[in-house]
Design an enzyme around this catalytic site. Structure first.
Site, PDB file in Angstrom:
ATOM      1  N   HIS A  21       0.759  -1.130   0.088  1.00 38.39           N
ATOM      2  CA  HIS A  21       0.173  -0.256   0.040  1.00 38.39           C
ATOM      3  C   HIS A  21       0.947   1.309  -0.078  1.00 38.39           C
ATOM      4  CE1 HIS A  21      -3.526   2.396   1.405  1.00 38.39           C
ATOM      5  NE2 HIS A  21      -2.313   3.430   2.102  1.00 38.39           N
ATOM      6  N   GLU A  22       1.895   1.359   0.858  1.00 42.23           N
ATOM      7  CA  GLU A  22       2.860   2.535   0.909  1.00 42.23           C
ATOM      8  C   GLU A  22       3.506   2.678  -0.450  1.00 42.23           C
ATOM      9  OE1 GLU A  22       2.182   4.473   2.934  1.00 42.23           O
ATOM     10  OE2 GLU A  22       1.025   3.223   4.495  1.00 42.23           O
TER      11      GLU A  22
ATOM     12  N   HIS B  37       1.540   4.385  -2.816  1.00 43.50           N
ATOM     13  CA  HIS B  37       1.500   5.593  -2.707  1.00 43.50           C
ATOM     14  C   HIS B  37       2.681   6.500  -3.393  1.00 43.50           C
ATOM     15  CE1 HIS B  37      -2.007   6.597  -0.434  1.00 43.50           C
ATOM     16  NE2 HIS B  37      -1.646   5.896   0.645  1.00 43.50           N
TER      17      HIS B  37
ATOM     18  N   GLU C 281      -6.426   6.920  -0.817  1.00 41.27           N
ATOM     19  CA  GLU C 281      -6.432   5.552  -0.257  1.00 41.27           C
ATOM     20  C   GLU C 281      -6.833   4.533  -0.826  1.00 41.27           C
ATOM     21  OE1 GLU C 281      -4.802   5.067   2.484  1.00 41.27           O
ATOM     22  OE2 GLU C 281      -4.118   7.309   2.819  1.00 41.27           O
TER      23      GLU C 281
END
Length: 306
Positions: free
Chosen positions: A130-131, A134, A200
């Site tokens: 997930h990071e 980003h 998100e």
């Protein structure tokens, strides 16, 4: 697209600085605020990531100090087709993580020890993915600059409380100062929320693609949310302008899917990931035993990293 968002953000924050400067010192105050805003914009682009990492006492780790975590992050970065980011650990009991940096070539991922002790290997992979999403989406530039400038605007607005009341040359006087004290932090928060919520969902989806299984991230989000209220992140509480950077809102209090939340509702995010798993023909259930002890990496579970 995110470079355009960042440019709009910098312009909005500069306008807020100038407005507060006008209320504090009239035209001269506005010019001073413009100069300060220009300096802040320059520093935010080049140094805001280091400032946030230092704020949370993040310690950089490598293949020697955290071999399992480092290797997993490296292989996830390879799957994402991006450079290996710098990797940091924050000694904080609240499970959470964030990414920062102005571009994929100058990025960092930071995870809390609470997260490493709580999650399985697969769930940690989901969070790291997930990071990395980003970073790949170039969200981190906007996120980090927002954190820095929102904090600066709030401090400048608070300063107006002590200096603006006696200055009536600008025609606004105390009423204008009080209004700016309220509206400036609110405007900064609205900008912060505007760049937070939709990204998100996008990072969840791309993160699922990077790690290869949406259920891993769904399970991680459920565990992080479940453990959130048992641990207060004091650094985040004193620096709420950084809340939007984390995978789940680190602040205590009510977290709802509304205008004044920095994150979408966690249940909605989990449901979206379950729908994605179903669309991929995967099981939507999840589970697993948490990691315990003095570090992460002891699980026998094996993900796509080997």
């Amino acid at each position: 697209m995110n470079y355009m968002k960042t440019a709009v953000l910098l312009a909005a924050m500069t306008a807020l600085f100038m407005g507060i400067g006008f209320l504090i010192g009239g035209q001269a105050g506005m010019l001073i605020a413009l100069a300060v805003a220009a300096a802040m914009n320059f520093w935010s682009y080049w140094g805001s990531d280091r400032a946030v990492l230092n704020m949370y006492g993040a310690q950089e780790v490598d293949a020697n100090s955290a071999p399992d975590l480092y290797q997993m992050t490296y292989e996830m970065a390879q799957r994402a087709g991006m450079p290996m980011p710098r990797l940091f650990i924050i000694h904080e009991d609240q499970p959470n993580a964030f990414a920062t940096g102005r571009n994929p070539e100058n990025a960092a991922v930071a995870v809390n020890t609470g997260l490493l002790n709580l999650l399985t290997r697969e769930e940690v992979a989901g969070v790291v993915a997930h990071e990395l999403a980003h970073i790949k989406n170039r969200d981190t530039l906007t996120m980090t600059i927002t954190a820095t400038l929102a904090g600066a605007v709030s401090m400048l607005a608070n300063f107006a409380a002590f200096s603006g009341g006696s200055n009536n040359r600008n025609g606004f006087g105390m009423i204008g100062t009080i209004a700016m004290m309220i509206l400036a932090p609110l405007a900064a928060s609205i900008v912060q929320m505007a760049v937070s919520r939709s990204r998100e969902y996008e990072a969840d989806k791309l993160g699922a693609e990077i790690c290869g299984n949406p259920a891993w991230l769904a399970s991680a989000l459920a565990k992080i949310a479940g453990a959130h209220d048992r641990h207060v992140n004091d650094t985040a509480e004193h620096n709420p302008q950084t809340a939007h950077m984390f995978i789940i809102n680190p602040l205590s209090g009510e977290r709802m899917d509304n205008l004044f939340s920095t994150h979408p509702d966690t249940g909605n995010r989990i449901a979206a990931l379950q729908q994605l798993a179903a669309a991929w023909g995967m099981a939507v259930g999840y589970g697993g035993q948490p990691q315990v002890g003095n570090g992460w990496g002891g699980s026998q579970s094996r993900g796509p990293w080997g």
